[in-house]
Write an enzyme that holds these catalytic residues in place. Structure first.
Site, PDB file in Angstrom:
ATOM      1  N   CYS A   1       0.868  -1.169   0.000  1.00 28.51           N
ATOM      2  CA  CYS A   1       0.000   0.000   0.000  1.00 28.51           C
ATOM      3  C   CYS A   1       0.907   1.222   0.000  1.00 28.51           C
ATOM      4  O   CYS A   1       1.608   1.488   0.975  1.00 28.51           O
ATOM      5  CB  CYS A   1      -0.914   0.019   1.218  1.00 28.51           C
ATOM      6  SG  CYS A   1      -1.996   1.479   1.288  1.00 28.51           S
TER       7      CYS A   1
ATOM      8  N   GLU B   1      -3.466   1.142  -6.771  1.00 33.75           N
ATOM      9  CA  GLU B   1      -2.377   0.234  -7.108  1.00 33.75           C
ATOM     10  C   GLU B   1      -2.158   0.289  -8.609  1.00 33.75           C
ATOM     11  O   GLU B   1      -3.105   0.443  -9.378  1.00 33.75           O
ATOM     12  CB  GLU B   1      -2.707  -1.196  -6.658  1.00 33.75           C
ATOM     13  CG  GLU B   1      -1.512  -2.128  -6.673  1.00 33.75           C
ATOM     14  CD  GLU B   1      -0.346  -1.612  -5.840  1.00 33.75           C
ATOM     15  OE1 GLU B   1       0.551  -0.967  -6.442  1.00 33.75           O
ATOM     16  OE2 GLU B   1      -0.343  -1.821  -4.623  1.00 33.75           O
TER      17      GLU B   1
END
Length: 271
Positions: free
Chosen positions: A2, A114
């Site tokens: 993350c 992402e």
């Protein structure tokens, strides 16, 4: 992993969702649609209040810096590198193991960004090696629009160069726990794109469903083996992922337009 997420919910809304008992208005943060490492973020934690006789843990909404600095660190420089802690090893890594057994939090988000990783890049990521530049960004979020509650850790660090009464003499920092990305089908996926989170990236933030919040935040739970059971991935099929503009790749860009769903990957990018 993350490395970027969106957090736009107001503290008043988070207070209701997480049953917050204490938060300071002066710690209010503006909605942030492009949260990057070293930024200040909201964290939900259970901890006794300072300067009161009642030792009872109180559910608090606190403002922390993203990038954990271990209490034993001589300088805070390494914090930007400790934005993530792997669920598989968090109980044994010197930087995280003490926080894992005593200082756990929930980091509320709308979802996370992402960048799609090609097959060769994915193999390098698994090996911990440097990858080529990332490509098309995707936004991953609960399909039902609920809060994306990331499992996190927090830590206190004392800046010995400052006097005790200095407002910045103590740092409170945090890290997001990550786990292997889901290989099961997404609840909603783009027609021309990934159909599972593992097709985007091999890692993902560990999302805690509401039934785990109480146990995760409970400071009286200190047994590492017991806590590791809470690191199990959430049920499959809760997430959706969709392509967003590559503008999110620049940390200076910030606004709700970053969450706008594209019909497909931008020209010149992968998927």
């Amino acid at each position: 992993m993350c490395g970027r997420y969106s957090a736009s919910r107001r503290p008043e809304d988070l207070a209701g969702i997480f049953e917050i008992e204490k938060w300071e208005p002066e710690e209010t943060l503006e909605p942030d649609y492009n949260v990057a490492p070293t930024k200040e973020v909201y964290a939900v934690l259970d901890r006794p209040l300072k300067d009161v006789d009642d030792p009872r843990p109180v559910r608090q909404l606190r403002k922390l810096k993203w990038g954990l600095v271990p209490s034993w660190s001589k300088t805070p420089e390494g914090g930007a590198r400790m934005i993530n802690a792997r669920a598989e090893t968090v109980h044994e890594k010197p930087s995280f193991r003490r926080a894992f057994t005593s200082r756990r939090c929930v980091l509320p988000a709308d979802g996370y960004y992402e960048w799609v990783t090609g097959t060769q890049e994915r193999e390098l990521e698994v090996e911990g090696k440097k990858k080529r530049p990332r490509k098309q960004p995707y936004f991953v979020t609960p399909a039902d629009g609920s809060v994306f509650a990331m499992a996190g850790l927090y830590e206190f660090w004392r800046d010995r160069t400052l006097p005790d009464d200095h407002p910045r003499s103590w740092w409170v920092t945090c890290s997001v726990i990550t786990t292997e990305a889901e290989t099961s089908p997404l609840a909603v996926s783009p027609a021309d794109g990934p159909h599972a989170l593992a097709e985007i990236h091999p890692r993902m933030p560990l999302m805690l469903t509401p039934d785990r919040w109480e146990a995760w935040l409970d400071p009286s739970r200190t047994d590492a083996d017991d806590l590791r059971e809470l690191l199990a991935p959430p049920p499959a099929g809760l997430m959706r992922a969709y392509p967003v503009a590559t503008a999110v790749s620049n940390v200076r860009n910030n606004g709700p337009e970053l969450l706008k769903e594209l019909e497909g990957p931008e020209e010149g990018t992968l998927f």
